[in-house]
Design a protein around this motif. Structure first.
Motif, PDB file in Angstrom:
ATOM      1  N   VAL A  77       7.260-105.932 170.284  1.00 17.98           N
ATOM      2  CA  VAL A  77       8.009-105.254 169.231  1.00 17.98           C
ATOM      3  C   VAL A  77       8.601-106.312 168.324  1.00 17.98           C
ATOM      4  N   ASP A  87      12.956-109.528 168.320  1.00 14.36           N
ATOM      5  CA  ASP A  87      11.585-109.526 168.835  1.00 14.36           C
ATOM      6  C   ASP A  87      11.597-109.459 170.353  1.00 14.36           C
ATOM      7  N   TYR A 117      13.974-103.951 175.090  1.00 19.13           N
ATOM      8  CA  TYR A 117      13.042-104.834 174.384  1.00 19.13           C
ATOM      9  C   TYR A 117      13.031-106.243 174.980  1.00 19.13           C
ATOM     10  N   THR A 146       9.366-107.434 174.033  1.00 20.71           N
ATOM     11  CA  THR A 146       8.344-106.527 174.562  1.00 20.71           C
ATOM     12  C   THR A 146       9.039-105.378 175.272  1.00 20.71           C
ATOM     13  N   LEU A 147       8.341-104.267 175.432  1.00 21.10           N
ATOM     14  CA  LEU A 147       8.924-103.077 176.058  1.00 21.10           C
ATOM     15  C   LEU A 147       8.987-103.265 177.572  1.00 21.10           C
ATOM     16  N   ALA A 189       9.544 -99.316 166.784  1.00 18.76           N
ATOM     17  CA  ALA A 189       8.685 -99.572 167.947  1.00 18.76           C
ATOM     18  C   ALA A 189       7.999 -98.301 168.432  1.00 18.76           C
TER      19      ALA A 189
END
Length: 410
Positions: free
Chosen positions: A371, A342, A406, A344-345, A377
């Motif tokens: 994500v 898990d 990520y 985020t971009l 994603a």
């Protein structure tokens, strides 16, 4: 490349303007609406009482309840001249309505078979066409007994619906099958599941368009062949457009056309997943006749000459098909972003991969978006005249994933 087979008596539409019925339209199926309008055609939406609200622009919305005769009569009164499925939920009803109205469509007597992977496999084997060994059952004990008798080293347990989003679960032992069964089986009602042998060969997605040929025949056209690469979790990580030249492409095309004929695909689009096993050749894993639209349809149309929605609408409205270029030197690959955890971009790293030289377009990728591990994603489309350029950028994308794509700020 085409294969001739007996066709139904219905003739293709040849109207300058007309009305088409789109059955259970949603997502890709709604794209038929503007495509038909560009040919001067109206669209009628055929829905069910439980279907979600359809988009605006349809000439009329007809709710199909239980009477095929009543729905067909309503469409006939509206002057409907073509019927097409607008989603997986509409494929069987579309075939039956077309048959009732004597319009071009897939064989109505095999409509239920095409909606069920277990039935598809059995029909192919009965026709002498290679397919995975499998059992379709509502009983776990039947599945376990079949697995013991066949003595196969690997299995896949999956839903019967070829459009189901769950890809199925890989199993080696009885314990794996039991665990997978309880994960897939609906707790409220005992639904059939398919346990089939796992085929370890290369995977391909094959797109086709079928319509009337010369002298009362049906002609299957292979519009594109995509080679799939899977990760360790059986998720598709990359797909490459395969040249239709060469023995492999020809073997895949001939097999697919034989399968389409055996399954009663007589009209419209289809897309099949096929495995190629070195000692057995091609084997069909799934078949769908609902509409297909890619996230990069406009770019792919320019690169490959193929657009499933556009090509299907031309067939519906005129009976003609676009000439698909046989030999294109362009290299095309779709790359799926597959986070292992898990996060985020990351803005900087995301910008690095989206500005690579071969990246022609992407899905909606936004810096900072969350994500989830094991869930795609997004996707990037790579296009170049040189395969080395595509492969180089592909390696950069995978390297950037490992560097921290990520791990962006929450």
């Amino acid at each position: 490349m085409a294969l001739a087979a007996p066709a139904p008596a219905a003739a293709p539409p040849a109207h300058r303007i007309g009305t088409a019925a789109v059955v259970a339209p949603s997502d890709a199926g709604d794209l038929y609406l503007p495509a038909l309008a560009r040919h001067g055609w109206n669209s009628v939406a055929v829905t069910t009482p439980t279907a979600p609200q359809t988009r605006d622009g349809y000439l009329q919305h007809i709710t199909h309840r239980t009477s095929l005769r009543r729905t067909a009569a309503h469409l006939a009164n509206l002057g409907v001249q073509a019927v097409i499925a607008g989603s997986p939920a509409g494929t069987e009803l579309a075939d039956r309505l077309a048959d009732r109205l004597n319009l071009p469509g897939n064989a109505a007597d095999t409509a239920d078979i095409r909606r069920d992977t277990g039935f598809i496999t059995a029909a192919l084997l009965d026709a002498g066409i290679t397919a995975p060994r499998s059992i379709r059952t509502t009983r776990l004990n039947d599945a376990l007994n079949w697995a013991a008798i066949t003595q196969i080293s690997g299995f896949v347990l999956q839903h019967t619906d070829p459009a189901h989003p769950h890809p199925g679960l890989f199993c080696r032992t009885d314990a794996d099958i039991v665990h997978a069964w309880h994960r897939l089986q609906h707790p409220a009602h005992n639904q059939p599941l398919v346990l089939r042998e796992h085929l370890s060969g290369a995977r391909f997605r094959i797109h086709t368009l079928t319509g009337p040929g010369a002298n009362g025949t049906t002609e299957h056209a292979i519009t594109s062949i995509w080679s799939q690469t899977h990760d360790s979790n059986r998720q598709v990580s990359r797909t490459d457009l395969l040249s239709r030249r060469g023995l492999l492409a020809r073997a895949l095309a001939l097999y697919t056309m034989r399968a389409l004929t055996a399954l009663g695909v007589n009209y419209g689009p289809a897309h099949a997943e096929v495995a190629f096993v070195p000692d057995r050749g091609p084997a069909l894993l799934s078949l769908r006749t609902d509409p297909y639209a890619d996230f990069a349809s406009d770019v792919l149309r320019r690169a490959t000459g193929h657009d499933s929605i556009r090509d299907t609408v031309l067939l519906l409205t005129s009976g003609r098909r676009y000439d698909i270029p046989q030999h294109r030197s362009v290299q095309v690959a779709k790359v799926t972003l597959l986070p292992q955890h898990d996060g985020t971009l990351d803005p900087s790293l995301l910008r690095t991969i989206t500005t690579l030289p071969t990246v022609a377009t992407t899905t909606d990728l936004r810096a900072g978006s969350p994500v989830r591990a094991g869930q795609a994603a997004g996707q990037l489309l790579l296009v170049a005249s040189d395969s080395r350029a595509v492969n180089q950028d592909y390696q950069v994308i995978r390297a950037v994933e490992n560097l921290g794509l990520y791990r962006g700020p929450a």
